[in-house]
Design a protein around this motif. Structure first.
Motif, PDB file in Angstrom:
ATOM      1  N   GLY A  92    -113.100  -9.070   1.815  1.00 57.71           N
ATOM      2  CA  GLY A  92    -112.135  -9.996   2.033  1.00 57.71           C
ATOM      3  C   GLY A  92    -111.937 -10.889   0.746  1.00 57.71           C
ATOM      4  N   CYS A  93    -110.770 -11.445   0.250  1.00 53.15           N
ATOM      5  CA  CYS A  93    -110.680 -12.186  -0.881  1.00 53.15           C
ATOM      6  C   CYS A  93    -109.466 -13.205  -0.622  1.00 53.15           C
ATOM      7  CB  CYS A  93    -110.386 -11.303  -2.082  1.00 53.15           C
ATOM      8  SG  CYS A  93    -110.564 -12.425  -3.775  1.00 53.15           S
ATOM      9  N   ASN A  94    -109.577 -14.288  -1.321  1.00 54.17           N
ATOM     10  CA  ASN A  94    -108.591 -15.289  -0.958  1.00 54.17           C
ATOM     11  C   ASN A  94    -107.362 -15.177  -2.563  1.00 54.17           C
ATOM     12  OD1 ASN A  94    -110.420 -16.199  -2.799  1.00 54.17           O
ATOM     13  ND2 ASN A  94    -110.786 -18.174  -1.661  1.00 54.17           N
ATOM     14  N   GLN A 145    -102.116 -22.140 -17.340  1.00 56.60           N
ATOM     15  CA  GLN A 145    -100.555 -22.176 -17.233  1.00 56.60           C
ATOM     16  C   GLN A 145    -100.310 -20.733 -16.524  1.00 56.60           C
ATOM     17  OE1 GLN A 145    -102.233 -22.711 -19.918  1.00 56.60           O
ATOM     18  NE2 GLN A 145    -101.602 -24.881 -20.405  1.00 56.60           N
ATOM     19  N   LYS A 146    -101.194 -19.480 -16.598  1.00 57.92           N
ATOM     20  CA  LYS A 146    -100.679 -18.419 -16.085  1.00 57.92           C
ATOM     21  C   LYS A 146    -101.725 -18.213 -14.866  1.00 57.92           C
ATOM     22  CE  LYS A 146     -99.817 -15.355 -19.487  1.00 57.92           C
ATOM     23  NZ  LYS A 146     -99.810 -14.770 -20.689  1.00 57.92           N
ATOM     24  N   TYR A 147    -102.413 -18.839 -14.273  1.00 58.86           N
ATOM     25  CA  TYR A 147    -103.287 -18.537 -13.456  1.00 58.86           C
ATOM     26  C   TYR A 147    -102.871 -17.925 -12.028  1.00 58.86           C
ATOM     27  CZ  TYR A 147    -108.343 -19.135 -12.785  1.00 58.86           C
ATOM     28  OH  TYR A 147    -109.663 -18.753 -12.811  1.00 58.86           O
ATOM     29  N   GLY A 159    -101.916 -12.914  -8.665  1.00 54.97           N
ATOM     30  CA  GLY A 159    -101.028 -12.458  -7.654  1.00 54.97           C
ATOM     31  C   GLY A 159    -100.617 -13.181  -6.653  1.00 54.97           C
ATOM     32  N   LEU A 160    -100.949 -14.760  -6.968  1.00 56.06           N
ATOM     33  CA  LEU A 160    -100.609 -15.549  -5.897  1.00 56.06           C
ATOM     34  C   LEU A 160     -99.306 -16.407  -6.406  1.00 56.06           C
ATOM     35  CD1 LEU A 160    -104.116 -16.870  -4.952  1.00 56.06           C
ATOM     36  CD2 LEU A 160    -102.750 -15.290  -3.871  1.00 56.06           C
TER      37      LEU A 160
END
Length: 231
Positions: free
Chosen positions: A26-28, A128-130, A135-136
């Motif tokens: 599992g991951c957020n 800025q690119k987080y 992928g969120l």
């Protein structure tokens, strides 16, 4: 705890230690380049193992294995992580925790209790690119910053690390990261390798010459900067 596997003997997951690496499901985040994709978007429920198997192994290997590294997925999502670490600690093992920093409350609780000896936190990209890199749609950077503050103030040995990829990381991004992690004990850039386990494919590694240029940006800002996966 949702354990989806463990590596019994590793000499690379915890520097200077022989460790057992435990993988949680599992991951957020949904980083497209994640090489543990099965632990993020796979069927983790049907592929779990009983933690009794892990502790049986640890009991037998006391004195031969130094530490336990807990990784993911994202281990701080596990509601019984603290209980698991307490049991590991009672056996006399040192503990390393890998995290993406989105659960600062959990991180603080574990550190305050003295359950972690080393923290490795992923810094995915410049602020800025987080979101794009994870992928969120959105990432709560306040939580990332809070985790960084907690780690720094804890006094626990630590590292920040970034898997560098041509499609995601420019010189400007790395300069921004260098300013962000200033004062850290260690910062590592990890070589990207496309593999079957990645969530998505088609990305490219940063060559060694470019990685070495990136590393120069961190000199004087962190105690130690290094490359992983580059010969």
């Amino acid at each position: 705890m949702k354990i989806n596997g463990y590596e019994r003997f590793s000499m690379v997951d915890f520097e200077g230690k022989i460790c057992c690496t435990v993988f949680t499901g599992g991951c957020n985040m949904r980083c497209p380049f994640c090489h543990n994709g099965a632990l993020v978007v796979g069927d983790v429920k049907s592929n779990q193992i009983d933690d009794g198997e892990v502790f049986e192994y640890l009991e037998k290997r006391k004195g031969l294995v130094d530490a336990v590294s807990v990784t993911g997925g994202e281990a701080t999502l596990q509601p019984d992580l603290a209980d698991f670490l307490r049991r590991v600690r009672k056996l006399g093992y040192q503990i390393k925790l890998d995290t993406n920093g989105l659960r600062p409350d959990v991180l603080k609780s574990l550190l305050d209790e003295g359950l972690v000896d080393y923290v490795a936190m992923d810094i995915k990209n410049s602020p800025q690119k987080y979101a794009m890199t994870t992928g969120l749609k959105n990432v709560d950077l306040d939580k990332i910053n809070e985790s960084m503050r907690i780690i720094k103030q804890s006094g626990v040995d630590h590292e920040y690390r970034t898997t560098i990829i041509k499609e995601f990381h420019t010189l400007e991004d790395m300069q921004s990261i260098a300013e962000w992690v200033q004062g850290a004990n260690n910062y590592f850039m990890q070589k990207y390798k496309d593999s079957e386990g990645c969530i998505s494919h088609g990305y490219h590694e940063v060559d060694k010459e470019q990685a070495e240029q990136f590393a120069k940006l961190f000199e004087g800002k962190v105690a130690r900067v290094g490359l992983r996966g580059y010969n």
